[in-house]
Design an enzyme around this catalytic site. Sequence first.
Site, mmCIF file in Angstrom:
data_model
loop_
_atom_site.group_PDB
_atom_site.id
_atom_site.type_symbol
_atom_site.label_atom_id
_atom_site.label_comp_id
_atom_site.label_asym_id
_atom_site.label_seq_id
_atom_site.Cartn_x
_atom_site.Cartn_y
_atom_site.Cartn_z
ATOM 1 N N HIS A 427 0.840 -1.202 0.000
ATOM 2 C CA HIS A 427 0.000 0.000 0.000
ATOM 3 C C HIS A 427 0.877 1.256 0.000
ATOM 4 O O HIS A 427 0.707 2.144 -0.847
ATOM 5 C CB HIS A 427 -0.899 -0.027 1.247
ATOM 6 C CG HIS A 427 -1.835 1.134 1.366
ATOM 7 N ND1 HIS A 427 -3.175 1.060 1.036
ATOM 8 C CD2 HIS A 427 -1.643 2.397 1.790
ATOM 9 C CE1 HIS A 427 -3.749 2.219 1.249
ATOM 10 N NE2 HIS A 427 -2.845 3.055 1.717
ATOM 11 N N GLU A 428 1.812 1.332 0.942
ATOM 12 C CA GLU A 428 2.641 2.529 1.054
ATOM 13 C C GLU A 428 3.612 2.681 -0.116
ATOM 14 O O GLU A 428 3.906 3.805 -0.538
ATOM 15 C CB GLU A 428 3.396 2.531 2.382
ATOM 16 C CG GLU A 428 2.511 2.511 3.622
ATOM 17 C CD GLU A 428 1.466 3.613 3.661
ATOM 18 O OE1 GLU A 428 1.633 4.635 2.964
ATOM 19 O OE2 GLU A 428 0.465 3.452 4.382
ATOM 20 N N HIS A 431 1.806 4.445 -2.873
ATOM 21 C CA HIS A 431 1.898 5.898 -2.704
ATOM 22 C C HIS A 431 3.272 6.404 -3.138
ATOM 23 O O HIS A 431 3.386 7.406 -3.845
ATOM 24 C CB HIS A 431 1.711 6.265 -1.226
ATOM 25 C CG HIS A 431 0.303 6.215 -0.737
ATOM 26 N ND1 HIS A 431 -0.730 6.864 -1.351
ATOM 27 C CD2 HIS A 431 -0.221 5.603 0.366
ATOM 28 C CE1 HIS A 431 -1.852 6.655 -0.666
ATOM 29 N NE2 HIS A 431 -1.573 5.886 0.370
ATOM 30 N N HIS A 434 3.800 6.395 -6.873
ATOM 31 C CA HIS A 434 2.974 7.452 -7.462
ATOM 32 C C HIS A 434 3.717 8.786 -7.351
ATOM 33 O O HIS A 434 3.839 9.542 -8.325
ATOM 34 C CB HIS A 434 1.627 7.521 -6.730
ATOM 35 C CG HIS A 434 0.605 8.367 -7.421
ATOM 36 N ND1 HIS A 434 -0.675 8.532 -6.937
ATOM 37 C CD2 HIS A 434 0.650 9.113 -8.546
ATOM 38 C CE1 HIS A 434 -1.359 9.314 -7.737
ATOM 39 N NE2 HIS A 434 -0.575 9.690 -8.728
#
Length: 636
Positions: A427-428, A431, A434
Amino acid sequence: MKWLPLLLALSLVPGAAPASVGAANDPHVLPTLSIPRRNSMNHVPKRSETAPESRWKLEDLFGDQAAWDKEYAEAKAQIKQIADYQGKLADVSQLKACFELEDELSLHVERLYVYANMKHHEDTAEPTYQALSDKSKKLSVESGEALSFITPEVLGLSDEQLDAIIKDESVAKFRHTLEEMRRQKAHVLSKSEEALLAQVGNVSSAPGTIFGMLNNADLKFPKVKNEDGEEVELSHGRYIQFLESKNRDVRREAFLAMYDTYGKLKNTLASTLNANVTKNIFYAKARKYDSVLGMSLYGDNIPKEVYTNLIDTIHKHLPLMHRYMELRKKLLGLDELHMYDLFAPLVEEFKMDITYEEAKKTVADSLKPLGEDYLKVLQEGFEDGWIDVYENEGKRSGAYSWGAFGTHPYVLLNHKDNLNSMFTLTHEMGHALHSYYSDTNQNYRDAQYTIFLAEVASTLNEALLMDYLLGKSTDPKEKMYLLTYYADQFRTTVFRQTMFAEFEKIVHERAEQGESLTPQELSKIYYDLNVQYYGTGMVVDKDIEMEWARIPHFYNSFYVYKYATGFSAATSFSKQILEEGQPAVDRYLGFLKSGGSDFSINILKKAGVDMSSPEPIEQAMSVFEELIGQMEQLTN
């Protein structure tokens, strides 16, 4: 400034951190996607005892304190320089120079702020970095005040002047900023009116402040019995633990005690929520919006169809939720499914011991569909000091991705060797990548993506990891454990957040039509929505009608829909990538590289996800239906 949206994220979830808003410790408020569990070990090491290779390399941002101090001095000097441009922004050359200095100053402040706070997060008890964090915060306030004249002065130009500046090629790289200012102009008032609205700012924050104090400080809950038969005081933090108990009596007692407590304060809490709705209506009328919903969506330039399509499409697929409730009742072996059964574990926990090294390998394998370039950057993040891996004394809890433009992103973890921590890692890193692609393909001003887009990349990574794990699982118990984990994400992130969003819409529309929002009316609206969303196949306990009274996000109005749209967009992307291959991957990487260079809805549309249409929600629902089908097969 690029990091301001991340500070908003920080303010929303106590104990969480920037750019990681999708989780909290209360399943009735936010989806529990990837919060790592607390370390059960007796010894938590000091920072100095952790292995250097498991720590992030903040020296990539500032080599030492002297470098930080030097940049701090430069920022202080630029704060004084920016005032030289006040009153001169009608001249395009002066405007360009002002914007360029604004970017330089903002980047300095961002770098200083991010470094100081990440050092503070390494050990929050360390006084040196407590002081540095405070110093950086004061600088950010000072900078914000110094820059505050720019937008009002630009908006004070005539339409003809502003149009001419926007067309001028010498300020082409600032065109999106200028166009956004022009778009906002219709809702900016005269100087005296804006000053008056600014003065009522503290008053307008009162409903949320009062609710926060009442909910977090003054509410006292009774004692309930835990699984060992001990009398334990109920609290917000313990509520989730009770609802996840295998003992149904424990779940029921906690549920009844929670809503009985709120019921005793229903008139006060209804007045507080009413005050917040009234405040929203006041601002919408003052700024000449057609509705509070319209005002709330205007900032991100989101069409109302995005909001209404979400609700309408979820309504269409409510039979899937009802089917899942029937399956939940069957798996729990119950004659009746009650509201307090929604978070009870459906299967025996399948113990998955996953070391950090194993987690990295599995995450990398699961993200192979995104291509070699993505994997190369991912490995760079794993190997080159992006990640602070393990818990230590005083370290900030939870997980986040953060960073400053011009330097690689950073990720804070508190890794445990379990499934949740592996999902947190992917998940991190979603980020982080991105931000990496955005920063390396956009200029500083256009690199920061909106919160509307923020959870898409992280949730896509989770979807690809889940697909990978399900695809290679051969143990029926493991597969059912994974399926229930994923299905509950749909339930809490898409269906539940949409129900919250619909409640907000109904409440504001009725208030805008002059109807009174009594506690009885609020409770009826909320109860009826629960019946609609969960279906008649389960017992919708009357007590749930008071749940509206304890949702803090209702004081940050028309926000929660972003969880459902972000999850749906990510699910749509993952489905396209897995089915289409390279063309979909190219579109997705284009999305990552776009940053905030266009309006969020346009960036997604170019990448093949049109959130103004029902299609992404439909694609997400098709994945949910597949999950339910697999679960049903395993139970037959």
